[in-house]
Design a protein around this motif. Structure first.
Motif, PDB file in Angstrom:
ATOM      1  N   ASP A  69     -11.707   0.163  -1.819  1.00  0.00           N
ATOM      2  CA  ASP A  69     -12.887  -0.222  -1.305  1.00  0.00           C
ATOM      3  C   ASP A  69     -13.883   0.039  -2.316  1.00  0.00           C
ATOM      4  O   ASP A  69     -14.981   0.101  -1.997  1.00  0.00           O
ATOM      5  CB  ASP A  69     -13.044   0.290   0.041  1.00  0.00           C
ATOM      6  CG  ASP A  69     -13.214   1.757  -0.199  1.00  0.00           C
ATOM      7  OD1 ASP A  69     -12.904   2.294  -0.957  1.00  0.00           O
ATOM      8  OD2 ASP A  69     -13.571   2.514   1.013  1.00  0.00           O
ATOM      9  N   GLU A 125      -5.444  -0.719   6.280  1.00  0.00           N
ATOM     10  CA  GLU A 125      -6.605  -0.665   5.328  1.00  0.00           C
ATOM     11  C   GLU A 125      -7.518   0.540   5.571  1.00  0.00           C
ATOM     12  O   GLU A 125      -8.048   0.819   4.691  1.00  0.00           O
ATOM     13  CB  GLU A 125      -7.553  -1.867   5.770  1.00  0.00           C
ATOM     14  CG  GLU A 125      -6.908  -3.212   5.602  1.00  0.00           C
ATOM     15  CD  GLU A 125      -6.605  -3.651   3.885  1.00  0.00           C
ATOM     16  OE1 GLU A 125      -7.254  -2.873   3.045  1.00  0.00           O
ATOM     17  OE2 GLU A 125      -5.969  -4.706   3.781  1.00  0.00           O
ATOM     18  N   THR A 149     -11.701  -2.003   3.568  1.00  0.00           N
ATOM     19  CA  THR A 149     -10.406  -2.040   3.040  1.00  0.00           C
ATOM     20  C   THR A 149      -9.925  -0.784   2.399  1.00  0.00           C
ATOM     21  O   THR A 149     -10.816  -0.160   2.049  1.00  0.00           O
ATOM     22  CB  THR A 149     -10.400  -3.342   1.850  1.00  0.00           C
ATOM     23  OG1 THR A 149     -11.604  -2.999   0.833  1.00  0.00           O
ATOM     24  CG2 THR A 149     -11.053  -4.606   2.613  1.00  0.00           C
ATOM     25  N   ASP A 198     -15.371  -8.248   3.478  1.00  0.00           N
ATOM     26  CA  ASP A 198     -14.760  -6.974   3.285  1.00  0.00           C
ATOM     27  C   ASP A 198     -16.119  -6.082   3.100  1.00  0.00           C
ATOM     28  O   ASP A 198     -16.793  -6.424   2.321  1.00  0.00           O
ATOM     29  CB  ASP A 198     -13.951  -7.020   2.161  1.00  0.00           C
ATOM     30  CG  ASP A 198     -12.553  -7.490   2.418  1.00  0.00           C
ATOM     31  OD1 ASP A 198     -12.309  -7.611   3.672  1.00  0.00           O
ATOM     32  OD2 ASP A 198     -11.687  -7.648   1.455  1.00  0.00           O
ATOM     33  N   TYR A 246       0.769  -1.118   0.030  1.00  0.00           N
ATOM     34  CA  TYR A 246       0.123  -0.125  -0.168  1.00  0.00           C
ATOM     35  C   TYR A 246       0.727   1.352   0.034  1.00  0.00           C
ATOM     36  O   TYR A 246       0.389   2.249  -0.043  1.00  0.00           O
ATOM     37  CB  TYR A 246      -0.939   0.015   1.265  1.00  0.00           C
ATOM     38  CG  TYR A 246      -2.108  -0.876   1.299  1.00  0.00           C
ATOM     39  CD1 TYR A 246      -2.628  -1.437  -0.075  1.00  0.00           C
ATOM     40  CD2 TYR A 246      -3.040  -1.230   2.435  1.00  0.00           C
ATOM     41  CE1 TYR A 246      -3.699  -2.326  -0.123  1.00  0.00           C
ATOM     42  CE2 TYR A 246      -3.842  -2.139   2.273  1.00  0.00           C
ATOM     43  CZ  TYR A 246      -4.397  -2.629   0.986  1.00  0.00           C
ATOM     44  OH  TYR A 246      -5.505  -3.423   1.049  1.00  0.00           O
TER      45      TYR A 246
END
Lengths: 163, 890, 433
Positions: free
Chosen positions: B797, B385, B794, B863, B193
């Motif tokens: 998303d 997240e 998440t 999720d 990320y």
């Protein structure tokens, strides 16, 4: 390819030898290479899992070391020294001879290597890490052929003794 | 004998004091002496690899690297003498022998440290006549990052970042010697990320971003400093545009916030504002269809809807949203809703946060407190997240500073393996009481507060259990740090966009009279929160629903209720930039500006107010939210005398008690922003002696050097003229920059100090304090065959930013995956990847099952995505928890 | 006629057929010294005797062994002993012989050292290519364990010592002690920045001693005769015996254990039999591939095997004890190229001057040794060398690199410059006309 059940058990025993599991990467890579004949991506992934690191980390480590073959190679790895003692005692000629002789032989991978610490018996080579000293182009070829035809029993590709 | 606290060091004839342990390279830089370097980066451990910073130290044999050598008392260092210059020439020549000399076509050309240093320190010509090293041209390390190995100088900044900072060792050096290259493992891309940071810190053009590559040349860019409001962390950044389009966001090193890092969603999530689907003109529904109209017509239509609804009662009007805008937007809309219209049915949270009573009144920690905490308690979800760069800060505190971590997240995450204690609460139930003792044990022997990072880890359970857990942990040594993730949600609720409160963290009860005397009116009774508003709307009790950048169908955990509400409510007024599932129901659509198009301030999760930069002109005729509020107020008969965004900032500082002392002028000079309430944080202020906000009056930035972002080249005047709040002493700038104005800085500080102190006067409403008395939560027992749902957010998303930013849209993970404990999977009789039917009270759907040992037995992780699908169709907001029946499909 | 002084090579010469087995070792007094040492129960005395012996590391750097041990911070545990058996310095083949042919002597030395520094876990980092040595060492360890010299409470002393053999996998740089530690931790064998030194933060960031195979194999003999007695052997600060690996153009290439202080001439001509066909020595490399060279003149041949003397007088080192002899038929540029090729191949790539510089030197020397040299190449080489090892001729090296591998690649350049400049320039003159 991944570790067989018995090698997996050995692998776990190897990991347990060390205060940190990551230390086991080299011995595990040797073990994998002994089993598979080269170091496969799948093996590196399994080693990563055993050592608790990423596969990229295992690749980074293993790619640093010349003994690990990351492409399929012959079942016999012939390592010919051409370093400064063998250089003046015939090493390069032996290398060239063997390389040409086994160029199309899938069983045999001939590689030029650095000093093998056998300079007292230069020129020297190894077949799967078994030493052969004071060789000539023809005696070297004879030795390799004996391994090929079973007159000599080779170690594994990573040098493990075959009982 | 006590240790000396400062040492005297001389570098190139300049003597100065430096603290023990400081590296020579850093100490020299702090005093304006730039020792060239490639591998050293201030936020990573020194490795001494590139050898560019070798220096001569009197009395020391050889040439030690300035980046690995700590200062010593009396040390005399030479970084520019003949011997050292010969070495610098030599190192540069070595770096260039295998480096392509194709700067004109390199993406880094013009902002390349190697290019710059070659110009400044290099030999000028090459003696290398052999063939250079060749690799096939760029290879993707991931969807976002490309690598040109020929350009790589093996400084290991990227690999060290991935390992040391991000904990994603997905790239490493491969092979050896001059064949060394950076690679990922086959079929395991560099999916971190945080991957974009490696592009920013690469000192050459080896790493490029797929998004920015070949899009612009550095000399064509203009830049403004800003905060990223993609999540509530508000990392500092330098936002760049070319031809009125945002093209790049670079991290700026803010000590209290982001240490220079950005997450990829924030870094690349800049293109969405230019999306084709953006609504650029006002629209009004006529004959069932939305039609473009003029702004006056649209505003009149909106005002008319509000006016007629008010006849039935102000309670018939409700507002959802406000977290996407600035503090000024939120304040103006709070004033419109609560002061002008008179409704308290206002909520910036979408039922996915925590009660304002808790968030606004909890004893707060700052982000930096985690570094000195006795223990960090993670009473939240997976920070990577939800607030990714906060995860980096926690990781650093735990890994580098040795702060114990107590992990109370509902499922395992990346930091779990470093936790000292793992205590996963049963979803919907508060932490067992013994956890408190475990926290004390973990922090044994350490000073500093227990910092509880508190968030909404599970949208399938009501937030009561989180607050109850917080209550069991509260105490004199406990501080809370919010992990609520949404944009500027903290600024919005601070500014009054939450029921029961008025701007500045004061309750309706305490502050009714204060605001009545300032606004002319204020609500009498506490209104409804998002869930209440949607339920009232569904029950036909709301006539006008104002959606201020809100999409409840996508964001509210119970999509069924949200849809029902939007179906039933007679009138919807949307202030937005896109037609969403919710805003397509609008009767009046007022297009608003987005981040990057507007100035103002925003408040991050620790309560830090920072300035936002306006970089591009708005798309179409989009208007700032605050200005829309003032236009509507005027049409409702209330002239509000606020003409510029700075005036709104000033008004907020004057009226809202928690913001006392905040002013536009202070925000221009406070280097790291301002933590509110200012009176408790005045000593943390660092003021600049000049307005360095880069934002020119026309909204465009001045020229700006990205290398300065990471401190590679000392920014002479910026470093030299800072003074801190405690004993503020403006340092006279060496160069005598005419723009430096220490007198004004001192005056601004004085005014802020006075205003902040005045907020303690008895006639000012007191700031709300959370009552930590534990309350009982009522959670039904789970039947033995059910799995309790954990629905967490998440990063990628399917929210608007992700979907409308091409490079991010590709990264959205597969939907419809349910992760359960392997034992539960075995009990269900479903193998990895097989389909199962899950059924809750709200409905039923078919998903793919994935056994995951990180999910506790008895729970199931699903999720939550911002598209109203998946768990949103299972969750019933009225139910304390969501239990699932899971059946294998054969 | 000069003679060997066989101390650490006694067993392997006495029992050529089974010196590595437990039988051969037992028959020649293996572990007797260790038993006495454990019975005496005085670790400090071991340190004292080693100090008195003047023993210096036999791996190459020649650092006093007792002093290395003394850097361990008192009271800091766990600590580790790591045996450097990663012999890879070109033309050095002594450690391989000690491991293959007398592993019990090595184990005895390891346990004595471990007992002296009170460490309970030791590692042997064995060069990966030494497959036979690996087999024999593992067997010897198993036997030593059976005999009660490894394991817990050995010989009732209350001392625990475990020994793990770790095979390398083909990287010369792992012979450098911090590269070795990185490799042992499962990393790329890239040397660390020092400080911190391994004695303070070594393996797993714990205090660590790294000793060479020959160094440790000497310990039983020092403890047998006493440090002072051992120090009577040798010359000046080069005490005791050392193994020298003679190779190249000599009649009897082999390892010779001699008392330090003997001359190069006695070693090359007396023991190794001189040059075949009585050709003249053109040059010889006195301390492994990293050393600068000497040539066949009396001043060099008559110099004593004294580490400090040769360094101070000629700027060369005894290093790993490998002596390569080249007769008059050899092209020194070709040898220099092959050495540079070795160092370029083995450069770990961590620091710029070595990663890029070693490869550059190799490419230039390749051209020069293959008929593509240019008159300016010698000066270019010298300046590349200067940017890796400022001053080039300094001994010990000054380096812009992290570890000594970079300067090692410059030694051949310095030697060409020092002894063969005129000869090389002559070739270009010849080629030009």
């Amino acid at each position: 390819m991944t570790f067989t059940a018995s090698n997996r058990a050995r692998a776990e025993e190897i990991v347990a030898r060390y205060p940190r599991p990551k230390s086991a990467i080299l011995p595990l890579a040797h073990l994998a290479q002994d089993q598979d004949g080269w170091l496969t991506d799948e093996a590196m992934q399994e080693i990563a899992e055993l050592a608790g690191v990423t596969a990229a980390d295992v690749l980074g480590t293993c790619s640093f070391y010349t003994m690990f073959k990351r492409r399929p190679c012959g079942r016999l790895v012939v390592s010919v020294c051409t370093n400064v003692t063998c250089l003046v005692t015939g090493g390069p000629e032996i290398f060239e001879h063997l390389e040409a002789r086994y160029a199309t032989d899938a069983d045999v991978t001939v590689e030029e290597v650095e000093c093998l610490a056998a300079c007292g018996g230069a020129p020297a080579l190894q077949v799967n890490y078994e030493f052969h000293e004071r060789v000539t182009p023809s005696s070297a070829e004879e030795i390799v052929d004996e391994y090929k035809n079973g007159a000599r029993t080779p170690r594994t590709v990573s040098g493990a003794h075959v009982a | 004998m006590s240790e000396k606290t400062t040492l005297t060091v001389t570098v190139d004839g300049v003597s100065f004091e430096a603290p023990p342990g400081e590296l020579v390279i850093k100490a020299a830089q702090e005093h304006g002496i730039y020792i060239p370097r490639f591998c050293w980066h201030e936020r990573m451990k020194p490795v001494g690899m590139c050898r560019m910073c070798l220096v001569e130290i009197e009395g020391v044999r050889g040439f030690p690297p300035a980046c690995t050598t700590p200062v010593a008392d009396g040390m005399v260092v030479h970084s520019q003498n003949e011997k050292v210059k010969k070495i610098q020439d030599g190192v540069l020549e070595f770096l260039l022998i295998n480096h392509p000399l194709d700067c004109p076509v390199c993406d880094r050309g013009g902002e390349c440290p190697l290019q710059d240093q070659t110009l400044a320190f290099g030999p000028g010509e090459s003696r290398f006549v052999e063939e250079k090293r060749h690799f096939p041209k760029p290879i993707p390390l991931s969807e976002l990052v490309l690598l040109d190995r020929e350009r790589c100088i093996q400084c290991a900044r990227c690999t060290r970042f991935a390992d040391e900072i991000a904990g994603d060792k997905l790239i490493d050096f491969v092979d050896r010697g001059e064949h060394t290259q950076v690679l990922n493992f086959e079929n395991e891309p560099f999916d971190s990320y945080f991957s974009g940071n490696t592009v920013q810190i690469c000192p050459v053009g080896a790493l490029t971003a797929t998004q920015y590559r070949f899009r612009a040349r550095p000399w064509d860019l203009s830049t403004v400093e800003t905060s990223c409001t993609t999540c509530a962390m508000h990392c500092r950044g330098a936002l760049q545009s070319s031809s009125n389009r945002l093209v790049r966001l670079l991290g700026v090193d803010s000590e209290p916030v982001n240490h220079g890092w950005l997450c990829d969603k924030g870094r690349y999530g800049i293109e969405w504002i230019h999306a084709d689907s953006r609504i650029r003109e006002p629209q009004v529904r006529a004959a069932g269809e939305l039609k473009e109209v003029s702004w006056p017509d649209a505003l009149d239509a909106a005002a008319e809807h509000i006016r007629s609804a008010r006849i039935r009662g102000a309670d018939a009007i409700a507002l959802l949203g406000g977290a996407r805008g600035t503090n000024e937007d939120a304040y103006a809309w709070a004033m419109l809703a609560k002061g002008v219209i008179g409704t308290d049915h206002v909520d910036a949270q979408m039922g996915d946060g925590l009660p304002a009573e808790f968030v606004l009144g909890m004893p707060r920690a700052e982000i930096a407190d985690i570094d000195r905490a006795s223990a960090i308690v993670l009473l939240a979800g997976d920070l990577e997240e939800e607030v990714p760069v906060l995860a980096l800060r926690v990781r650093r505190a735990v890994m580098e500073l040795g702060v114990p971590l107590v992990d109370c997240a509902p499922v395992e995450h990346k930091l779990s393996r470093h936790a000292n204690v793992v205590a996963r609460p049963v979803p919907g139930e508060p932490l067992p009481s013994h956890v408190r003792g475990q926290i004390e044990d973990a922090g044994e022997g350490r000073d500093g507060p227990v910092v509880v990072i508190v968030g909404r880890a599970n949208l399938a359970a009501r937030p009561d259990a989180v607050v109850a857990s917080a209550a069991t942990l509260a105490g004199p040594n406990t501080r809370f740090l919010s992990a609520l993730r949404r944009d500027n949600v903290h600024g919005a609720i601070d500014a009054g966009l939450t029921p029961g409160f008025l701007p500045g963290r004061v309750t309706l009860d305490d502050a009714h009279d204060w605001f009545t005397s300032r606004w002319g009116a204020a609500p009498e009774e506490r209104g409804l929160d998002a869930e209440g508003i949607l339920r009232a709307a569904a029950d036909g009790k709301i006539d006008v629903l104002i959606l201020l950048g809100a999409d409840p169908i996508a964001d509210f955990p119970d999509a069924t209720l949200a849809k029902e509400a939007l179906m039933m409510v007679p009138t919807v007024i949307a202030i937005d930039a896109f037609l969403s599932a919710s805003t397509q129901r609008a009767d009046v659509f007022l297009p608003c500006t987005l981040w990057g198009e507007k100035a103002g301030t925003a408040t991050n999760l620790e309560g830090r107010v920072q300035r936002l930069g306006r970089k591009v002109a708005p798309e179409g005729t989009a208007m700032d939210d605050w200005r829309i509020a003032i236009e509507l107020a005027a049409r409702l008969g209330h002239e509000i005398d606020l003409a510029t965004v700075d005036e709104v900032t000033d008004a907020l500082g004057e009226v809202a008690p928690a913001f006392a002392g905040v002013s536009a002028e202070l925000m221009q000079r406070a280097r790291d922003g301002v933590v509110v309430p200012l009176r408790e944080h005045r000593d943390e202020l660092v003021l600049r002696a000049r307005d360095l906000s880069i934002l020119a009056d026309d909204g465009h930035g001045t020229s700006w050097d990205p290398i300065k972002v990471e401190g590679v080249v000392p920014a002479d005047s910026t470093n030299a003229v800072e003074g801190s709040g405690a004993g503020f002493e403006p340092i006279a700038p060496g160069a005598g920059d005419p723009q430096d104005d220490p007198e004004t800085a001192a005056r601004v500080l004085e005014a802020a100090t006075r205003a902040a102190a005045a907020a303690a006067e008895p006639d000012v409403p007191a700031l709300h304090v959370w009552d930590a008395t534990p309350s009982s939560t009522d959670t039904p027992g789970r039947d033995a065959y059910a799995l309790r749902l954990v629905a967490g957010r998440t990063l990628y998303d399917r929210s608007r930013i992700v979907v409308e930013t091409p490079v991010l849209a590709r990264l959205t993970p597969a939907a419809g995956v349910l992760r359960v404990n392997p034992n539960d999977a075995g009990r269900i009789g479903a193998a990895h990847g097989s389909e199962v039917r899950i059924t809750a009270a709200r409905g039923s759907q078919v998903v793919v099952l994935e056994p995951d040992a990180g999910v506790p037995a008895g729970t199931a992780r699903f999720d939550f995505t911002a598209d109203g699908q998946g768990p949103a169709l299972l969750i019933d907001a009225a139910s304390p928890v969501t239990d699932l029946r899971v059946e294998s499909i054969r | 006629m000069p003679e060997e002084t066989r101390i650490i090579t006694r067993r392997l010469h006495e029992r050529p057929d089974d010196s590595w087995t437990v039988g051969g070792a037992n028959a020649t007094g293996a572990y007797e010294v260790l038993r006495d040492v454990l019975r005496a129960g005085d670790p400090a005395n071991i340190q004292e005797q080693v100090k008195l012996s003047g023993l210096r590391g036999r791996g190459g750097a020649g650092f006093p062994t007792a002093q290395k041990w003394s850097f361990l911070p008192a009271g800091s545990f766990p600590r580790y002993l790591v045996v450097n058996a990663d012999e890879g310095e070109p033309s050095t083949f002594k450690d391989r012989m000690l491991v293959e042919r007398d592993p019990h002597q090595l184990i005895e030395g390891i346990v004595i050292a471990a007992y002296a520094i009170q460490c309970n876990l030791a590692f042997v980092y064995l060069r990966g290519e030494f497959a036979l040595g690996y087999d024999r060492l593992l067997q010897a360890i198993a036997d030593a364990r059976t005999l009660g010299f490894l394991g817990t409470n050995i010989q009732g002393s209350g001392f625990d010592i475990d020994l793990v053999v770790h095979r390398g996998a083909g990287a010369y740089i792992c012979g450098e002690e911090t590269g070795l530690l990185e490799s042992l931790e499962g990393e790329r064998g890239m040397p660390r920045i020092r400080p911190p030194f391994p004695a303070i933060e070594g393996l797993y960031a714990k205090p660590t001693v790294v000793n060479n195979v020959e160094t440790l194999s000497t310990l039983p003999h020092i403890m047998k005769v006493g440090g002072a007695e051992y120090a009577k052997l040798g010359v000046n600060r080069s005490t005791g015996t050392r193994l020298f690996s003679l190779s190249g153009h000599v009649r009897r290439p082999a390892n010779y254990e001699v008392e330090l202080g003997m001359s190069f001439r006695d070693l090359i001509y007396g023991l190794a039999g001189g040059v075949p066909d009585d050709r003249a020595i053109k040059f010889f490399i006195p301390g492994g591939a990293s050393s600068q060279w000497l040539v066949g003149i009396d001043e060099h041949l008559d110099a004593p095997l004294d580490m400090d003397f040769v360094q101070q007088t000629f700027g060369v080192m005894l290093g790993s004890g490998a002596i390569m002899v080249y007769d008059e038929t050899v092209d020194p540029v070709l040898v220099a190229w092959r050495l540079a090729k070795f160092f370029a191949h083995e450069s770990c790539g961590k620091c710029t001057p070595c990663r890029e510089g070693a490869g550059w030197i190799e490419k230039v020397l390749y051209r020069m040794s293959h008929g593509l040299g240019r008159p300016e190449d010698l000066d270019l080489l010298f300046d590349i060398g200067d940017n890796i090892s400022p001053g080039v001729m300094n001994a010990p090296f000054i380096q812009t690199t992290i570890c000594p591998l970079g300067p090692s690649a410059v030694s051949c350049v310095a030697s060409l410059h020092k002894y063969f400049r005129a000869e090389i320039e002559q070739q270009y003159v010849g080629a030009a006309t």
